[in-house]
Design a protein around this motif. Structure first.
Motif, PDB file in Angstrom:
ATOM      1  N   VAL A  64       0.712  -1.452   0.128  1.00 14.30           N
ATOM      2  CA  VAL A  64       0.055  -0.078  -0.174  1.00 14.30           C
ATOM      3  C   VAL A  64       0.888   1.227  -0.034  1.00 14.30           C
ATOM      4  CG1 VAL A  64      -1.801   1.175   1.151  1.00 14.30           C
ATOM      5  CG2 VAL A  64      -1.602  -1.088   1.343  1.00 14.30           C
ATOM      6  N   GLN A  66       0.886   4.887   0.769  1.00 13.84           N
ATOM      7  CA  GLN A  66      -0.194   5.841   1.439  1.00 13.84           C
ATOM      8  C   GLN A  66       0.796   7.315   1.487  1.00 13.84           C
ATOM      9  OE1 GLN A  66      -2.918   5.789   3.131  1.00 13.84           O
ATOM     10  NE2 GLN A  66      -2.874   8.096   3.272  1.00 13.84           N
ATOM     11  N   SER A 107      -3.453   4.726  -1.661  1.00 11.40           N
ATOM     12  CA  SER A 107      -4.264   5.278  -0.490  1.00 11.40           C
ATOM     13  C   SER A 107      -3.562   6.734  -0.573  1.00 11.40           C
ATOM     14  CB  SER A 107      -4.077   4.420   0.552  1.00 11.40           C
ATOM     15  OG  SER A 107      -4.622   4.992   1.663  1.00 11.40           O
ATOM     16  N   ILE A 149      -7.630   4.054  -3.037  1.00  7.01           N
ATOM     17  CA  ILE A 149      -8.847   4.625  -1.912  1.00  7.01           C
ATOM     18  C   ILE A 149      -8.407   6.032  -1.885  1.00  7.01           C
ATOM     19  CG2 ILE A 149      -9.559   4.728   0.231  1.00  7.01           C
ATOM     20  CD1 ILE A 149      -9.957   1.784  -1.249  1.00  7.01           C
ATOM     21  N   VAL A 179      -9.559   1.418   3.367  1.00  9.89           N
ATOM     22  CA  VAL A 179      -8.332   0.392   3.052  1.00  9.89           C
ATOM     23  C   VAL A 179      -8.395  -0.898   3.882  1.00  9.89           C
ATOM     24  CG1 VAL A 179      -5.829   0.628   3.555  1.00  9.89           C
ATOM     25  CG2 VAL A 179      -7.013   2.636   2.827  1.00  9.89           C
TER      26      VAL A 179
END
Ligand SMILES: Cc1cc2nc3c(=O)[nH]c(=O)nc-3n(C[C@H](O)[C@H](O)[C@H](O)COP(=O)(O)O)c2cc1C
Length: 188
Positions: A64, A66, A107, A149, A179
Motif C-alpha cells: 500500500v 499511503q 491510498s 482509495i 483501506v
C-alpha cells in the motif's frame, strides 16, 4: 490477512500532517500484523537504504502506498524511494522479477475537494490523471494494480475551522476503514 506493507510517503508526518497521520494511526491500530514503513522517519536526509527497502518489499504480498498528493504527484521522498529502490534488474527488465505477482493499492489524499477533479473543473482533469503513472509502473514491474482509495478536501485552509476539522477527521477515519475493507478483500 496476507503480508501487508504500508509505505508512508509523507515528508513530515508528525510535524505537518492532519489526514495521513489519522489514516495511518487507524491502520496501525487495526492492522497489528501489517508492516509500516514511515519514510520520513527512516530517511529524513533522503538517503534510502535500498537493501533494507527491498527486503520489506520482497516480504510483502500486498503493498500500500499511503501519501498526500503534492503537485499532482507523490511527495519527493516517496519518488526518491521509488527511484532508488525500483531499479532495472530488480523490479523490471528481463531479470527483474522481485515484485512480480504482488498487489499494489494506492491510498492518497488531496487538499482540493474530489468534485474539483473532473474534466473541465477547477482542477481540470480527473483524479485518474495522477494514478496512471502508478498503474503503468505496476504493469512494468509485474505488480497487480488494485486501484486506489482516495479522500479529497483535506486542506490546510480548513485546519483553523473546528467544524471543517470534524468533517475532515470523519473522512479520514472512513478512508482508513475503506483501506482495511479492501485489504481484507485482497487477502482472500
Ligand atoms: C507542497 C504541497 C503541494 C500540494 N499539491 C497539491 C496538489 O497538487 N493538489 C491538491 O489537491 N492538493 C495539494 N496539496 C495539498 C495536500 O494534498 C493536502 O494538504 C494533503 O493531502 C493533506 O494530507 P496531510 O494532512 O496528511 O498533509 C499540496 C500540499 C503541499 C504541502
Amino acid at each position: 490477512m496476507k503480508n501487508v506493507l504500508i509505505v508512508s510517503g509523507h515528508t513530515n508526518l508528525q510535524g505537518d500532517s492532519f489526514a495521513n497521520k489519522i489514516i495511518l494511526e487507524d491502520l496501525q491500530a487495526k492492522l497489528p500484523n501489517a508492516t509500516f514503513d514511515f519514510l520520513d522517519q527512516e530517511y529524513p536526509n533522503f538517503k534510502i537504504d535500498v537493501t533494507v527497502e527491498r527486503k520489506k518489499l520482497e516480504a510483502a504480498d500486498i503493498i500500500v502506498l499511503q501519501f498526500p498528493i503534492f503537485w499532482y504527484s507523490m511527495p519527493s521522498l516517496m519518488a526518491k524511494w521509488m527511484e532508488d529502490t525500483f531499479v532495472h534488474g530488480w523490479s523490471h527488465g528481463s531479470t527483474g522479477k522481485a515484485l512480480h505477482g504482488k498487489k499494489l493499492l494506492l491510498s492518497f489524499t488531496t487538499g482540493a475537494p474530489a468534485d474539483m477533479y473532473v474534466e473541465g473543473g477547477i482542477q481540470m482533469y480527473p483524479v485518474e490523471t495522477m494514478t496512471t503513472r502508478f498503474q503503468q509502473m505496476a504493469n512494468l514491474c509485474g505488480l497487480v494494480y488494485e486501484g486506489y482509495i482516495y479522500t479529497g478536501g483535506v486542506s490546510y485552509a480548513s485546519r483553523p475551522d473546528a467544524e471543517k476539522v470534524k468533517i475532515m477527521e470523519a473522512a479520514c477515519h472512513e478512508h482508513a476503514d475503506c483501506v482495511i475493507t479492501r485489504l481484507k478483500e485482497l487477502s482472500k
